[in-house]
Structure formats: C-alpha cells, structure tokens
Design a protein around this motif. Structure first.
Motif, short mmCIF file in Angstrom:
data_model
loop_
_atom_site.label_atom_id
_atom_site.label_comp_id
_atom_site.label_asym_id
_atom_site.label_seq_id
_atom_site.Cartn_x
_atom_site.Cartn_y
_atom_site.Cartn_z
N ASP A 188 0.82 -1.22 0.00
CA ASP A 188 0.00 0.00 0.00
C ASP A 188 0.85 1.26 0.00
OD1 ASP A 188 -2.37 -1.48 0.07
OD2 ASP A 188 -2.28 -1.65 2.25
N THR A 189 2.06 1.19 0.56
CA THR A 189 2.93 2.38 0.63
C THR A 189 3.90 2.46 -0.53
OG1 THR A 189 4.59 1.20 1.96
CG2 THR A 189 2.81 2.34 3.15
N LYS A 190 3.92 1.47 -1.40
CA LYS A 190 4.87 1.46 -2.51
C LYS A 190 4.60 2.65 -3.44
CE LYS A 190 6.80 -1.51 -6.11
NZ LYS A 190 6.73 -2.83 -6.79
N GLY A 191 5.68 3.41 -3.71
CA GLY A 191 5.55 4.58 -4.58
C GLY A 191 5.06 5.83 -3.87
N HIS A 192 4.86 5.77 -2.56
CA HIS A 192 4.36 6.92 -1.79
C HIS A 192 5.38 7.29 -0.71
CE1 HIS A 192 0.36 6.61 -3.61
NE2 HIS A 192 0.44 5.31 -3.41
N TYR A 193 5.40 8.58 -0.38
CA TYR A 193 6.21 9.06 0.73
C TYR A 193 5.38 8.97 2.01
CZ TYR A 193 9.51 11.01 -2.66
OH TYR A 193 10.43 11.16 -3.67
N PHE A 194 5.97 8.41 3.05
CA PHE A 194 5.25 8.30 4.31
C PHE A 194 6.25 8.26 5.46
CE2 PHE A 194 6.43 3.96 3.54
CZ PHE A 194 6.55 3.36 4.79
N VAL A 195 5.77 8.62 6.64
CA VAL A 195 6.56 8.51 7.87
C VAL A 195 5.69 7.88 8.94
CG1 VAL A 195 8.13 10.43 7.42
CG2 VAL A 195 5.94 10.87 8.51
N VAL A 196 6.33 7.31 9.93
CA VAL A 196 5.63 6.72 11.06
C VAL A 196 6.05 7.44 12.33
CG1 VAL A 196 5.40 4.47 9.93
CG2 VAL A 196 7.41 4.96 11.33
N GLU A 197 5.45 7.05 13.43
CA GLU A 197 5.73 7.73 14.70
C GLU A 197 7.20 7.67 15.07
OE1 GLU A 197 4.49 7.26 19.42
OE2 GLU A 197 3.12 6.54 17.87
N ALA A 198 7.85 6.54 14.76
CA ALA A 198 9.28 6.42 15.08
C ALA A 198 10.12 7.42 14.30
CB ALA A 198 9.74 4.99 14.79
N ASP A 199 9.69 7.74 13.06
CA ASP A 199 10.44 8.72 12.26
C ASP A 199 10.29 10.12 12.85
OD1 ASP A 199 11.03 6.63 10.52
OD2 ASP A 199 9.20 6.98 9.34
N ILE A 200 9.10 10.43 13.34
CA ILE A 200 8.88 11.74 13.96
C ILE A 200 9.77 11.91 15.18
CG2 ILE A 200 7.17 13.22 15.08
CD1 ILE A 200 6.71 12.93 12.11
N LYS A 201 9.86 10.84 15.98
CA LYS A 201 10.71 10.91 17.18
C LYS A 201 12.20 10.94 16.82
CE LYS A 201 7.44 8.52 20.24
NZ LYS A 201 7.19 7.33 21.10
N GLU A 202 12.55 10.28 15.71
CA GLU A 202 13.96 10.18 15.32
C GLU A 202 14.51 11.49 14.75
OE1 GLU A 202 17.67 8.55 14.75
OE2 GLU A 202 15.96 7.50 15.67
N PHE A 203 13.70 12.16 13.93
CA PHE A 203 14.23 13.29 13.16
C PHE A 203 13.68 14.65 13.59
CE2 PHE A 203 14.27 9.66 10.12
CZ PHE A 203 15.64 9.53 10.01
#
Length: 231
Positions: free
Chosen positions: A204-219
């Motif tokens: 479902d995410t193939k070809g789309h830009y997305f982030v998850v909660e862990a990315d928000i905390k990481e960056f």
C-alpha cells in the motif's frame, strides 16, 4: 405707556419715513435720463454679482464634498497602514525568506568596456540517486485554515499547524535521503535506519512518501501525544 416704548415707536416711525423718502428720491432719479442709465448699469452689475455668488456657492459645496471624501480616504489609508504593520509584525515563521540581490556598484554591467562573454549552457546530467527530489507536504493557506470547522481545529492556531507540517517535512526529507543514499557510504546508524524503513514498507505504501511515529521521534523535536495524530 413707558418712555422706552415710546422711543421704540418713534424710532420705528422715523425709519419708515426715511425709507419712504429714499424710495421717492430713487423714483425721481429714475425719471432723469442720466440717472436712469446709471441705475440700469447698477442693475446689470447686481445681476452679474448674483451669478458670481451662485457659482461661488456651488464651488463651496463641491469643495465640502471633496474634503469629506478626502477625510474618508485618509481614514481608509490609516486602517490599511495598521493592517500592513500588523502583517509585518506577525509574519509566520514557516514562510521562506526572500533575499534581494544587491549590486556591488552603481555602474551597470553593460557599461563595462570588456566584451561580454556568452557561456554555453552546460549539459544537464541525469540526477543521481541521492539527488532525487523529495516530495514535501505543502503548507496550508489562511483561507484553508478558516474553512476548517472549529471542532476540528480545537485550540490549534494557523502557525502551529504549519509548524507541525514543517517538522513532518523535515522527517520525510531525512528519511528519504537515507533511502536514496548509496549503501556503501552509509554509517552503521544510517544502515540500521535504512533496514527499518524497508521493513515498514508494504504494497500500500509502494511509490508513496510516508513517515511513522518512530520517524517523527527520530528526526524531529515534536512530542507525539493525544493531540498529535498521524494519518
């Protein structure tokens, strides 16, 4: 009858008598040829003066209307000036800064005696993997913000929402820079993040830009709580 009343009556009668004498005198003057010509000239001049007075009255009315219009315009300009000052003092921090290039001198480049060299356009190279454009979320406009129902906005302000979008874009760019980076140049930390990003991808995410909660905390420095929901 008081003496003051008698004096007023006498004065009034004397004034009437004086007016009658003047009228008789003027009537007699009208019968004299020379005096009649003078009276006709005076009458013509009186008519001219009357016309000038009418024009003057019209001009005064026009000037009064112009003055009122200028006062209204001045008040409107003052309101506009206050609005501009308010906008100037409350520029949203997420807007990009515009830099105006300054010339080093007053002399135009075309005034130089040296011949102008025309550079040939460089051949555009195909962007490498790490130079890919990363799609970012656009900021919302004030018109879009005003169209959001109050129960959905809650206590969030226009600037707060765009600040969150700015941080999400920061996480997206940081994540996909690592995904676009050659594996040979990755550090151990970046390589671990790269494998996590790959494991989180689905059909479902193939070809789309997305982030998850862990990315928000990481960056980012955003605090993910009940008031912060990722869709």
């Amino acid at each position: 009858m008081a003496s003051s009343d008698l004096d007023q009556i006498c004065s009034h009668i004397n004034e009437k008598i004086g007016n009658i004498k003047k009228s008789l005198s003027l009537r007699n003057c009208g019968q004299v040829p020379n005096s009649k010509t003078i009276l006709n000239k005076i009458g013509g001049e009186i008519m001219v003066i009357n016309e000038l007075l009418n024009k003057l009255e019209i001009e005064i009315q026009f000037q009064e209307q112009t003055t009122n219009s200028l006062k209204e315009l001045c008040a409107s300009l003052e309101e506009d000036y206050k609005d501009v000052e308010h906008l100037k003092e409350n520029i949203p921090p997420h807007l990009p800064q515009v830099t105006v290039p300054q010339n080093s001198g007053n002399v135009s480049d075309f005034d130089s005696e040296e011949p102008v060299k025309v550079e040939e356009p460089a051949v555009t190279k195909k962007p490498s993997k790490e130079q890919r454009n990363i799609k970012e979320m656009p900021f919302i406009t004030s018109e879009e913000f005003n169209g959001i129902p109050a129960y959905m906005k809650s206590r969030l302000t226009y600037c707060q929402i765009n600040d969150v979008i700015k941080e999400i874009n920061k996480a997206v760019v940081s994540k996909y820079k690592i995904l676009h980076q050659p594996k040979k140049s990755m550090s151990s930390v970046a390589r671990n993040l790269y494998h996590r990003f790959i494991d989180e991808e689905t059909k479902d995410t193939k070809g789309h830009y997305f982030v998850v909660e862990a990315d928000i905390k990481e960056f980012t420095a955003l605090k993910v709580d009940k008031s912060f929901t990722l869709y």
